[in-house]
Design a protein around this motif. Structure first.
Motif, PDB file in Angstrom:
ATOM      1  N   HIS A   1       0.829  -1.198   0.000  1.00 34.55           N
ATOM      2  CA  HIS A   1       0.000   0.000   0.000  1.00 34.55           C
ATOM      3  C   HIS A   1       0.867   1.251   0.000  1.00 34.55           C
ATOM      4  CE1 HIS A   1      -2.880   2.992   1.217  1.00 34.55           C
ATOM      5  NE2 HIS A   1      -3.847   2.130   0.938  1.00 34.55           N
ATOM      6  N   LYS A   2       1.921   1.203   0.806  1.00 30.24           N
ATOM      7  CA  LYS A   2       2.834   2.355   0.883  1.00 30.24           C
ATOM      8  C   LYS A   2       3.559   2.545  -0.453  1.00 30.24           C
ATOM      9  CE  LYS A   2       2.939   4.249   5.056  1.00 30.24           C
ATOM     10  NZ  LYS A   2       2.291   3.467   6.005  1.00 30.24           N
TER      11      LYS A   2
ATOM     12  N   MET B   1      -2.678  11.552   2.288  1.00 32.03           N
ATOM     13  CA  MET B   1      -1.397  10.858   2.371  1.00 32.03           C
ATOM     14  C   MET B   1      -1.526   9.384   2.034  1.00 32.03           C
ATOM     15  SD  MET B   1      -0.851  10.391   6.456  1.00 32.03           S
ATOM     16  CE  MET B   1      -0.032   8.822   6.292  1.00 32.03           C
ATOM     17  N   ASP B   2      -2.719   8.781   2.242  1.00 35.80           N
ATOM     18  CA  ASP B   2      -2.897   7.362   1.954  1.00 35.80           C
ATOM     19  C   ASP B   2      -3.343   7.109   0.524  1.00 35.80           C
ATOM     20  OD1 ASP B   2      -2.214   6.701   4.516  1.00 35.80           O
ATOM     21  OD2 ASP B   2      -4.275   6.867   5.248  1.00 35.80           O
ATOM     22  N   GLN B   3      -3.659   8.188  -0.191  1.00 38.54           N
ATOM     23  CA  GLN B   3      -4.222   7.993  -1.523  1.00 38.54           C
ATOM     24  C   GLN B   3      -3.155   7.731  -2.577  1.00 38.54           C
ATOM     25  OE1 GLN B   3      -6.632  11.426  -2.107  1.00 38.54           O
ATOM     26  NE2 GLN B   3      -8.092  10.797  -0.532  1.00 38.54           N
ATOM     27  N   TYR B   4      -1.890   7.985  -2.222  1.00 39.10           N
ATOM     28  CA  TYR B   4      -0.823   7.779  -3.193  1.00 39.10           C
ATOM     29  C   TYR B   4       0.256   6.915  -2.573  1.00 39.10           C
ATOM     30  CZ  TYR B   4      -3.357  11.494  -5.311  1.00 39.10           C
ATOM     31  OH  TYR B   4      -4.372  12.219  -5.830  1.00 39.10           O
ATOM     32  N   GLY B   5       0.968   6.204  -3.450  1.00 38.40           N
ATOM     33  CA  GLY B   5       2.049   5.356  -2.963  1.00 38.40           C
ATOM     34  C   GLY B   5       3.309   6.165  -2.772  1.00 38.40           C
ATOM     35  N   ALA B   6       4.449   5.523  -3.055  1.00 39.12           N
ATOM     36  CA  ALA B   6       5.722   6.205  -2.868  1.00 39.12           C
ATOM     37  C   ALA B   6       5.917   7.184  -4.005  1.00 39.12           C
ATOM     38  CB  ALA B   6       6.854   5.198  -2.836  1.00 39.12           C
TER      39      ALA B   6
END
Lengths: 559, 290
Positions: free
Chosen positions: A208-209, A224-229
């Motif tokens: 997910h990250k 912040m959780d909507q996109y990966g690295a």
């Protein structure tokens, strides 16, 4: 002769050497402090940005080439599909709760299917009972940790495959489930199911990250959780978490625990998940399409909640506003005070007491000013003024009166102004005192009054020295955190539209990241970026001030 | 004593030029009438003038008349109070705390230590040139225009003509006319001192006080300043303090000798250096002093 000269030469050489040494030391320290800070800060602007970064920029800030990003995303989706499929397959073997729910659901659907088909009475009960047996067999298989028992139960289910009664009904899904589970159960060590489940949770988190929310997952609430690295360094960090598990193990009782790093590839050996690790590691470029990015908008963009993405535009504006207004307050007041101390008073006890107080104030810790500013401006003075202006005089709106009771730029600027006032007074006093009495005499002899002679002759002559004080205090006002902590700084919020709003600031922003939960670890580039911006900003302001100072001092020297 | 007092009071009423701010034209007219009224009339008069720095005596019981349109030199050893006396005339001593005066010091009949004296007007009428050239860190033009601007002259053409006239008077015009915008500090020491004289002249003073104007200059610059003084003597009352007895003999018509805060001898320069009446003076001018 030689004997007398030798020690003097030696002393001179020693003096020169110690001077050179201290200069070198200073330069070295400066380099050691500044260089890594700047180098890290530049990472906020120059970095390898992944497609996640470009997508985030497009969605959150509206910059970028939408078509190209979409095309790239298509390629990346394809590349990632393998990972998600493998994870899904593995999940079906481990997360039997999920499978069990599916099976129970299918059984309920079968009941309504039978009723809808108009079957009733004994046949209905018999059919349902047979389906129930199959269901129970499957549920037994899901719960069991004994491989052979699992296989025997699954065989029971598969035997009914040819049964025409189940053809085309929801129960038909049972056979596929049984088949795939039999395959999964053969490869997975069922006795380690709990451990797998836990480790798989970590893997999913790492994925997910890395990739952001997977296909079909609902969009998370936080940006912040909507996109990966979004950055290559984040990719490498999260990849490490994907490939390696870290556990704290007790080697012997009473000793500190030891961190043990294990490769997940070995842990998941023989399962559906095993190829994923190699795949991700070798296809990293394809999965992210990193590209060198010059993110100049860092200095203009606002930031998303939690400082995760975006830049420090509002912080720069806020710092400039705070510095400007504090200087607006401190410079005239400081010069007037210094002029009073030098020109209008003799050297009596009151003046000496005032001067001592000013010198003491210059050394007071900034947090004391911050607390004073909160107690005096925010909690006492402004509410009183607001109340008076709104209620008694009626010149303020209720909104303005309300804003006055909260931390705002004005309160923060005044606090910063108070902080730097002693510095300005001291520097200006020294500068005004250093103006040769000749100048003043010349002006007075021409018939200038005290005010005129001060404004036209003494002040211009003292300007370079006064500018030195201003330069010192400018840097201090721009960089201080403690005075604005309670009086007008916020970590997030809109760009203020009046000086009665609180504002973001570079110093407070980097402080906020530093004390934020794990933030400094996750977005170090933003923190260093803010610090670098602050240093660059102060440097720019100083260069401007130094330029003005050198101009005025050159004018004084007649060049 | 009574004579001075009555004169002072009557003049206070008649021409209270320090007590208010006269228009420039009126002031010019007043100067002209003063000039007409008598060449030999004294502009600056001192009667039993004593000045204390705290408890120390600066100058003691000075009684002398300084005559209009003449050059008066004050000589004497260091610390004898000649500068103190000079600076008392336009009250530059006010910068020093704890000073106290007794007796009378009048300029154009007005006691300069009167409480009602307008210092600005006094200083505009009694200009001063200092030991060290002290032009402002402004352009040459702005230096000269400083005084007139204080007097409220802001018209460009008027300022231009004042600047040109004063620079001509100070023999500086030909050297700087092409570069009036240049900083005054870029000039040489002698030029700076002449600029300071031009600056002092620009307020149209009646008297010009010079406090050792040549002591920081080389002989050539000194010669130019002396030449300038010789030119100015026809138009201004000049008081010059100097250490250089030859200079005093060259430029002045009257010479006063101060010693230990007292006026020892005051006479025509020609008589002063050839036939001093006082033994101390003789010792000093012949170099036997001290």
């Amino acid at each position: 002769m030689k004997f007398r000269i030798f020690p003097r030469e030696f002393r001179d050489k020693c003096f020169t050497a110690s001077c050179m040494f201290s200069v070198c030391l200073m330069v070295f320290i400066l380099v050691v402090v500044l260089f890594p800070m700047m180098a890290r800060g530049l990472k906020a602007v120059f970095f390898q940005g992944t497609n996640e970064f470009r997508e985030m920029q497009l969605v959150v800030f509206g910059h970028g080439d939408a078509e190209r990003i979409q095309r790239e995303n298509g390629e990346i989706e394809e590349a990632r599909a393998f990972v998600y499929e493998a994870a899904n397959r593995f999940r079906r073997g481990i997360d039997t709760e999920h499978l069990a729910d599916e099976v129970r659901g299918a059984y309920r659907d079968y009941g309504s299917y039978l009723r809808a088909a108009g079957i009733s009475g004994e046949r209905y009960s018999a059919q349902r009972a047979r389906a129930k047996d199959l269901r129970d067999a499957l549920l037994d298989a899901f719960e069991s940790r004994d491989k052979e028992y699992v296989q025997s139960r699954l065989q029971c289910v598969l035997q009914s495959r040819a049964d025409p009664d189940f053809g085309g009904t929801p129960i038909e899904a049972y056979f596929e489930t049984a088949e795939s589970y039999s395959r999964i159960a053969a490869s997975v060590d069922l006795s380690r199911r709990e451990q797998y489940a836990e480790a798989f949770g970590e893997v999913r988190e790492a994925l997910h990250k890395l990739f952001g929310p997977g296909p079909g997952e609902p969009a998370p609430a936080l940006t912040m959780d909507q996109y990966g690295a979004t950055r290559w360094d984040a990719v490498e960090r999260e990849l490490h978490r994907l490939l390696w598990s870290e556990d704290w193990v007790e080697t012997e009782p009473g000793r500190p625990m030891v961190k043990e790093t294990r490769a997940r590839r070995e842990f998941f050996a023989g399962t559906e998940l095993e190829p994923v690790f190699d795949y991700v590691e070798t296809n990293l470029e394809k999965l992210f399409q990193p590209r060198f990015t010059f993110y100049w908008r860092y200095f203009m963009d606002g930031s998303t909640d939690g400082h995760y993405f975006g830049g420090c535009g509002p912080e720069i504006l806020g710092t400039l506003a705070l510095t400007f207004f504090s200087m607006l307050f401190a410079i005239p007041l400081g010069i007037i005070s210094a002029a009073f101390l030098v020109e209008c008073t003799g050297d009596n006890i009151a003046v000496r007491v005032i001067r001592t107080c000013i010198n003491t104030l210059a050394g007071v810790p900034s947090i004391v000013f911050g607390l004073f500013g909160m107690a005096f401006f925010v909690l006492f003075l402004f509410p009183v003024i607001g109340e008076f202006g709104h209620g008694t005089l009626g010149i303020f709106s209720a909104e303005a009166a309300d804003k006055l009771t909260k931390p705002n730029i004005l309160a923060a600027s005044l606090t910063l102004g108070l902080l730097v006032l002693p510095v300005i007074i001291r520097a200006s006093e020294e500068a005004i005192r250093a103006v040769p009495i000749n100048y003043k005499e010349a002006a007075l002899a021409l018939g200038a009054g005290q005010f005129r002679s001060f404004m036209t002759v003494i002040l211009p002559a003292a300007a370079p020295g006064i500018f030195t004080g201003i330069i010192l205090s400018l840097s201090r006002a721009a960089g201080e955190t403690a005075p604005i902590l309670f009086t007008g700084a916020i970590a997030f919020g809109p760009v203020p539209d009046s000086i009665l709003e609180p504002t973001r600031a570079l110093s407070y922003g980097s402080y906020d990241i530093a004390v934020g939960d794990r933030l400094a670890m996750l977005v170090p580039h933003k923190q260093y970026g803010m610090v670098m911006t602050l240093v660059a900003l102060v440097l720019t302001l100083n260069i401007i001030a130094i330029w003005i100072r050198s101009r005025s001092s050159r004018k004084l020297r007649g060049l | 004593m009574t004579e001075y007092q009555s004169q002072e009071l009557s003049l206070d009423g008649a021409d209270a030029s320090f007590l208010r701010r006269p228009a420039r034209a009126v002031e010019n007219a007043a100067r002209d009438t003063t000039a007409e009224s008598g060449e030999a009339g004294s502009v600056i008069r001192s009667k039993d003038f004593t000045l204390f720095y705290g408890k120390t005596i600066g100058v003691k019981d000075i009684t002398m008349d300084i005559y209009a349109r003449t050059v008066t030199a004050i000589i004497g050893p260091s610390g004898c109070g000649k500068s103190t006396f000079l600076r008392s005339i336009n009250r530059m001593n006010d910068l020093i705390p704890n000073i106290r005066t007794e007796g009378f010091l009048t300029v154009n009949g007005q006691n300069v230590y009167d409480k009602r004296v307008n210092l600005v007007n006094l200083r505009q009428q009694v200009g001063m040139v200092f030991q060290k050239p002290n032009p402002f860190a402004k352009s040459i033009y702005d230096n000269v225009a400083y005084g007139p601007r204080l007097q409220g002259v802001h018209s460009r053409s008027e300022l231009d003509s004042i600047v040109e006239e004063c620079l001509h008077s100070a023999f500086l015009w030909d050297e700087v006319k092409d570069d009036l915008r240049k900083s005054a500090l870029a000039l040489s020491g002698g030029q700076q001192q002449r600029l300071c004289i031009a600056r002092a002249l620009a307020t149209q003073p009646r008297a010009l006080l010079m406090d050792e104007p040549c002591s920081a200059l080389d002989p050539i610059a000194t010669a130019r300043i002396e030449e300038l003084i010789a030119q100015l003597r026809n138009r201004y009352t000049i008081v010059i303090v100097t250490h250089n007895m030859q200079q005093a003999a060259r430029v002045s018509e009257h010479t006063a000798f101060f010693c230990l805060g007292e006026l020892i001898e005051y006479d025509l320069t020609s008589r002063f250096f050839t036939n001093p009446s006082n033994k101390q003076t003789e010792d000093y001018i012949t170099g036997r002093f001290g």
